[in-house]
Design an enzyme around this catalytic site. Structure first.
Site, PDB file in Angstrom:
ATOM      1  N   SER A 189      -9.979   2.165   2.632  1.00 45.30           N
ATOM      2  CA  SER A 189      -9.018   2.854   1.801  1.00 45.30           C
ATOM      3  C   SER A 189      -8.012   1.931   1.116  1.00 45.30           C
ATOM      4  O   SER A 189      -7.359   2.347   0.166  1.00 45.30           O
ATOM      5  CB  SER A 189      -8.257   3.873   2.643  1.00 45.30           C
TER       6      SER A 189
ATOM      7  N   SER B 126     -10.532   0.046   6.936  1.00 44.87           N
ATOM      8  CA  SER B 126      -9.877   0.062   5.627  1.00 44.87           C
ATOM      9  C   SER B 126      -9.184  -1.212   5.179  1.00 44.87           C
ATOM     10  O   SER B 126      -8.728  -1.298   4.045  1.00 44.87           O
ATOM     11  CB  SER B 126      -8.860   1.200   5.573  1.00 44.87           C
TER      12      SER B 126
ATOM     13  N   LYS C  86       0.856  -1.194   0.000  1.00 44.33           N
ATOM     14  CA  LYS C  86       0.000   0.000   0.000  1.00 44.33           C
ATOM     15  C   LYS C  86       0.887   1.237   0.000  1.00 44.33           C
ATOM     16  O   LYS C  86       1.903   1.267   0.706  1.00 44.33           O
ATOM     17  CB  LYS C  86      -0.907  -0.033   1.243  1.00 44.33           C
TER      18      LYS C  86
HETATM   19  N1  GLN Z   1     -13.529   4.872   5.848  1.00 45.10           N
HETATM   20  C1  GLN Z   1     -12.956   5.339   7.065  1.00 45.10           C
HETATM   21  C2  GLN Z   1     -12.492   6.761   6.909  1.00 45.10           C
HETATM   22  O1  GLN Z   1     -12.586   7.288   5.842  1.00 45.10           O
HETATM   23  C3  GLN Z   1     -11.845   4.451   7.502  1.00 45.10           C
HETATM   24  C4  GLN Z   1     -10.619   4.600   6.705  1.00 45.10           C
HETATM   25  C5  GLN Z   1      -9.487   3.767   7.185  1.00 45.10           C
HETATM   26  O2  GLN Z   1      -9.689   2.776   7.897  1.00 45.10           O
HETATM   27  N2  GLN Z   1      -8.286   4.184   6.838  1.00 45.10           N
HETATM   28  O3  GLN Z   1     -12.046   7.370   7.849  1.00 45.10           O
END
Ligand code: GLN
Length: 491
Positions: A158, A182, A78
């Protein structure tokens, strides 16, 4: 050689042992698959030269019987993980062409154990999002499609690039991060396995920070066993991250196939949402039945503060993000947009460098931390967080070993379909996953079935702190019962 890409990590390990192929051959097969799948936009940087060099070096070690636990396994990383001398952007314009002079602890442990880096994977900008649509490199495409439809779907976020690449057989596993879901939500959207470890299990050093009290690194893989293999290399104490915990890393793979007889599995009644799709409800019941058939005892539990988790998360996470992102000022990293004064340089750089969602978070975060509102929002959210944690503790104190929930409230949706007018519509994706981050607990998402349109759905298991092993044992029961799911290739 393309069928080499459909092997699991465990199978590839056997293939090396029996000298059926080399890491260079396995790596080349994946590099070819990546090239043929550029339309998925899963990779934001391919590193074929580095991959081949790493594969050759590890082949020499394997030949001498010196390969580590991940010897020769090609992985995707990532783009939130700093990789030495390899561009790392968090998929934000503000990092520009930033090339870190250091390696994140988690990735350095993967290389120590012999893994091969194929390239860097797309993600939501600074990991803020649930669909991988906020990336400055554009959205990632889910290799899954609704039956009889050409609509392009999101892979979740994400860690959308990680999930999409693993599902589409572009890499054997990937690193990912989970601040509010995410790892688990994209895993559920792509029929991959995603593990969010206990807070403190993996070092955060060298990972671009979003919300430091919630961020955890973890693997996305195609099987529960593969995720356990990756976890062992990723986890561990790191003196460079004071929140990483100094307890030994178990052999997670040994938990696979262990009996779950007599384990108490909680079904939280508050997760039964109004208007929840019947197929999610059905999947959940099926999952419970599988665990029961394996000898576990199912009990109803109550997590009364669940409904406050999402609103509290959207105070705590932006608050920490606004503080963490203060460092992007055009002076030290990446993009610099000049101005007539230093103040104007900061403003111009940040206005130009951050995307809409990131700007929204910085504004919310700054607001909830401001003098007049700190007590009303930030402090109250922190108190709610303590109550959420206590809900789980009460549950575990009653002898519950793990909790079973759906991973997401729906299957993957179309690109551009959600969150345009109302960001909360997007935030609701994390309704079942954020509680785990708020409480610092481990969670695993395992593919469990398909919806009426043929899209994958996942179940989530939540464990006691530092008891990832139980999640691997239970996750494997689900995997055995549900089977594995691979998207038909159209790209
Ligand atoms: N969807 C959540 C956010 O936008 C979690 C994102 C994540 O876990 N990095 O904050």
């Amino acid at each position: 050689m393309t069928d080499l890409t459909s092997l699991t990590i465990a199978e590839a390990r056997e293939g090396f042992a029996s000298k059926s192929f080399t890491s260079l051959e396995l790596t080349d097969a994946h590099l070819a698959a990546i090239e043929a799948a550029r339309s998925l936009n899963a990779f934001v940087l391919e590193t074929p030269d580095q991959a081949r060099a790493m594969a050759r070096a590890v082949d020499a070690k394997i030949a001498k019987g010196e390969g580590g636990p991940l010897a020769g396994i090609p992985l995707g990383i990532k783009d939130l993980f700093a990789t030495k001398d390899v561009r790392t952007t968090a998929c934000s314009k503000i990092l520009g062409n930033f090339v870190p002079p250091y390696e994140s602890t988690v990735t350095s442990q993967l290389w120590r154990d012999g893994a091969v880096m194929l390239g860097k994977l797309n993600n939501d900008e600074f990991a803020m999002g649930s669909s991988n649509e906020t990336s400055c490199f554009g959205p990632v495409v889910n290799p899954w499609r609704r039956e009889g439809s050409n609509t392009t779907l999101v892979p979740g976020g994400s860690s959308g690039g990680s999930a999409s690449a693993v599902a589409a057989l572009l890499c054997m596993g990937a690193t990912a991060t989970d601040t509010g879901g995410s790892i688990r939500q994209p895993a559920a959207f792509t029929a991959t396995v995603g593990v969010k470890p206990t807070y403190g299990r993996c070092s955060r050093w060298g990972i671009v920070a979003f919300a430091s009290s919630l961020d955890q690194a973890g693997p996305i893989a195609r099987t529960v066993r593969d995720s356990a293999i990756l976890m062992r290399s990723m986890a561990g104490h790191d003196p460079k991250d004071t929140t990483s915990v100094d307890i030994g890393v178990p052999d997670y793979e040994a938990a696979i196939g262990k009996s779950v007889k007599g384990m108490k599995i909680g079904i939280p009644k508050e997760y039964r949402l109004d208007g929840m799709p019947a197929e999610i409800e059905k999947l959940w019941t099926e999952g419970a039945d599988w665990l029961k058939a394996a000898g576990a005892e199912l009990v109803e539990v109550s997590l009364p503060h669940t409904k406050y988790a999402l609103p509290a998360y959207y105070i705590v996470a932006p608050a920490e993000a606004s503080s963490n992102l203060a460092r992007y000022d055009g002076v030290r990293y990446g993009l610099r947009v000049p101005g007539r004064s230093i103040g104007e340089l900061y403003e111009n750089t940040r206005a130009e460098g951050f995307g809409d969602e990131v700007r929204r978070r910085v504004m919310i975060g700054t607001y909830v931390l401001s003098a007049g509102y700190y007590d009303a929002y930030y402090l109250r959210a922190q108190k709610v967080r303590t109550l959420i944690k206590k809900d789980f503790e009460d549950c575990f104190a009653k002898g519950v070993n793990a909790i079973l929930t759906p991973a997401t409230p729906s299957a993957a949706f179309g690109i551009g379909e959600k969150g345009g007018a109302d960001p909360v519509e997007m935030y609701l994706n994390d309704i079942f996953t954020v509680t785990v981050n708020m409480a610092g607990l481990p969670g695993i998402a395992v593919p469990a079935g398909k919806d009426a349109q043929g899209l994958p759905l996942g179940l989530q298991l939540i464990g006691r702190p530092f008891d990832e092993e139980t999640l691997f044992s239970l996750g494997e029961v689900v995997e055995q019962a549900a089977g594995r799911f691979t998207p038909p290739r159209w790209w």
